[in-house]
Design a protein around this motif. Structure first.
Motif, PDB file in Angstrom:
ATOM      1  N   HIS A 144       0.827  -1.210   0.000  1.00 41.62           N
ATOM      2  CA  HIS A 144       0.000   0.000   0.000  1.00 41.62           C
ATOM      3  C   HIS A 144       0.864   1.263   0.000  1.00 41.62           C
ATOM      4  CE1 HIS A 144      -3.638  -2.295   0.415  1.00 41.62           C
ATOM      5  NE2 HIS A 144      -3.030  -3.028   1.321  1.00 41.62           N
ATOM      6  N   CYS A 147       2.439   3.373  -3.670  1.00 42.40           N
ATOM      7  CA  CYS A 147       1.722   4.253  -4.616  1.00 42.40           C
ATOM      8  C   CYS A 147       2.654   5.340  -5.147  1.00 42.40           C
ATOM      9  CB  CYS A 147       0.521   4.883  -3.932  1.00 42.40           C
ATOM     10  SG  CYS A 147      -0.355   6.062  -4.968  1.00 42.40           S
ATOM     11  N   ASN A 173      -6.651   4.552  -0.766  1.00 44.45           N
ATOM     12  CA  ASN A 173      -5.483   3.706  -0.480  1.00 44.45           C
ATOM     13  C   ASN A 173      -4.491   4.457   0.409  1.00 44.45           C
ATOM     14  OD1 ASN A 173      -3.638   1.377  -0.979  1.00 44.45           O
ATOM     15  ND2 ASN A 173      -2.411   2.994  -1.912  1.00 44.45           N
ATOM     16  N   ILE A 217      -5.974  -2.116  -4.224  1.00 41.45           N
ATOM     17  CA  ILE A 217      -6.621  -0.917  -3.682  1.00 41.45           C
ATOM     18  C   ILE A 217      -7.987  -1.259  -3.101  1.00 41.45           C
ATOM     19  CG2 ILE A 217      -7.366   1.425  -4.245  1.00 41.45           C
ATOM     20  CD1 ILE A 217      -5.356   1.343  -6.570  1.00 41.45           C
ATOM     21  N   ALA A 220      -7.683  -2.277   0.341  1.00 42.90           N
ATOM     22  CA  ALA A 220      -7.466  -1.139   1.236  1.00 42.90           C
ATOM     23  C   ALA A 220      -8.798  -0.492   1.580  1.00 42.90           C
ATOM     24  CB  ALA A 220      -6.537  -0.126   0.570  1.00 42.90           C
TER      25      ALA A 220
END
Lengths: 238, 132
Positions: A144, A147, A173, A217, A220
């Motif tokens: 995570h 990104c 996210n 995502i 998340a």
């Protein structure tokens, strides 16, 4: 004679005629060549007016996300030999306003990023030393945290197409990345910031499919929902 | 300033999740419309008299409408099993690694039940009278 690859490139120049169209470019091809290499070849040898964003050429800066041959991809990570007939149809990221050719206005994207408080907020008063994390606590953030803010997920999500108030997959996210961090002490506030948006996800998985860093995502977002629900159920802590 | 071409709205570029999302909405609308139609049909005995009711039922027993019933069953099965899939995902089951197997499993169950349904209904669609 050298082998060739073909690029169909979206063109739009607001200062010229202002009509969007596609230009066809043929570039010499060699094994390992990416779509970004092709675009650079066009820029250097064929059409100096072509505009696109790129920087690192190795998938860590997130500048060159485009809609290439029916998928959201990073131009620097898309090998021409993997596209059928070595043909690439290169669009700017859909659902973001086009400034010129392949350059889109990222302002709507970063506006959503600002909304979710994208920084760690330690408890008050802030500790005088650095906050330590165990490997296990750090492991939660894995993937995570990868990104690169390329906006592929934002552009892919059918909810951001329709709902300008939805913060979008990237912001959610990121919100998860901070809320799940052991050093963060503002989970309650974060849950308030994402409150309507986190429930709007329809688990279409477009963002997860689009993400060039393979961040799950949707997972998340579901984890955030779990956190928000737990927060809401703890009525004695409100 | 002009918005980019929406090449990603072309159905040929949809991924499975996108189809599931769209068809869930379409099948939902179909089921709501069916529900309304069903109430109108069933209440036709009161509204327009028993003669109308019998004629309507006779028409609905024709092969064409029985074939449409199969489509209706598919709308129910798809909506139900995709709904279960969404519920499982919301419960955090299969969302991280197994959302693709989950999708295939749910659709396999729905298709299997549809096949059972078609096998049961096939003789009537092909012309066997509903009631002797």
């Amino acid at each position: 004679m050298t082998e060739q690859a073909t690029l169909y490139v979206f063109r739009y120049d607001p200062d010229a005629d202002g009509t969007p169209h596609f230009d066809r470019f043929t570039v010499p091809w060699q094994k390992g060549m990416t779509v970004l290499d092709g675009l650079y070849h066009v820029l250097d040898h064929q059409d100096g007016s072509l505009s696109f964003r790129a920087s690192c050429r190795e998938g860590v800066c997130g500048s060159c996300a485009m809609y290439i041959s029916g998928a959201y991809r990073l131009a620097c990570q898309t090998l021409l030999e993997n596209l059928p007939g070595r043909e690439a149809t290169v669009n700017p990221l859909p659902h973001l306003p086009v400034l010129k050719d392949l350059v889109v206005d990222m302002e709507p994207f970063f506006r959503q990023y600002q909304r979710i408080m994208p920084y760690l907020k330690p408890s008050e008063p802030p500790p005088d030393k650095e906050l330590l994390q165990s490997p296990k606590q750090r492991h939660v953030l894995n993937i995570h945290i990868d990104c690169i803010l390329c906006a592929a997920c934002h552009s892919a999500c059918p909810l951001t197409w329709a709902d300008k108030d939805f913060v979008g997959p990237m912001a959610l996210n990121k919100a998860y990345r901070f809320a799940a961090d052991s050093r963060d002490a503002a989970r309650k506030e974060r849950m308030r910031l994402i409150d309507p948006s986190v429930w709007k996800c329809h688990t279409v998985f477009n963002c997860t499919e689009a993400c060039p860093k393979s961040i799950p995502i949707t997972t998340a977002i579901e984890s955030l929902r779990h956190m928000a629900l737990v927060q809401r159920l703890k009525f004695w802590q409100r | 300033m002009r918005t980019a071409r929406y090449a990603d709205r072309w159905p040929g570029n949809y991924r499975a999740g996108m189809w599931m999302w769209l068809l869930h909405r379409i099948s939902g609308v179909v089921l709501v419309l069916y529900g309304i139609t069903h109430v109108i049909v069933i209440s036709s005995a009161r509204t327009w008299g028993p003669g109308t009711f019998d004629r309507v039922l006779e028409r609905l027993g024709s092969p064409l409408f029985l074939a449409l019933d199969v489509l209706l069953v598919w709308a129910v099965l798809f909506h139900a099993f995709n709904g279960i899939r969404c519920l499982l995902l919301d419960l955090g089951i299969g969302v991280r690694r197994h959302h693709k197997p989950l999708f295939w499993a749910m659709m396999a169950i729905a298709v299997a039940l549809l096949v059972v349904n078609v096998v049961v209904w096939a003789p009537y669609i092909l012309g066997k009278p509903l009631a002797e």
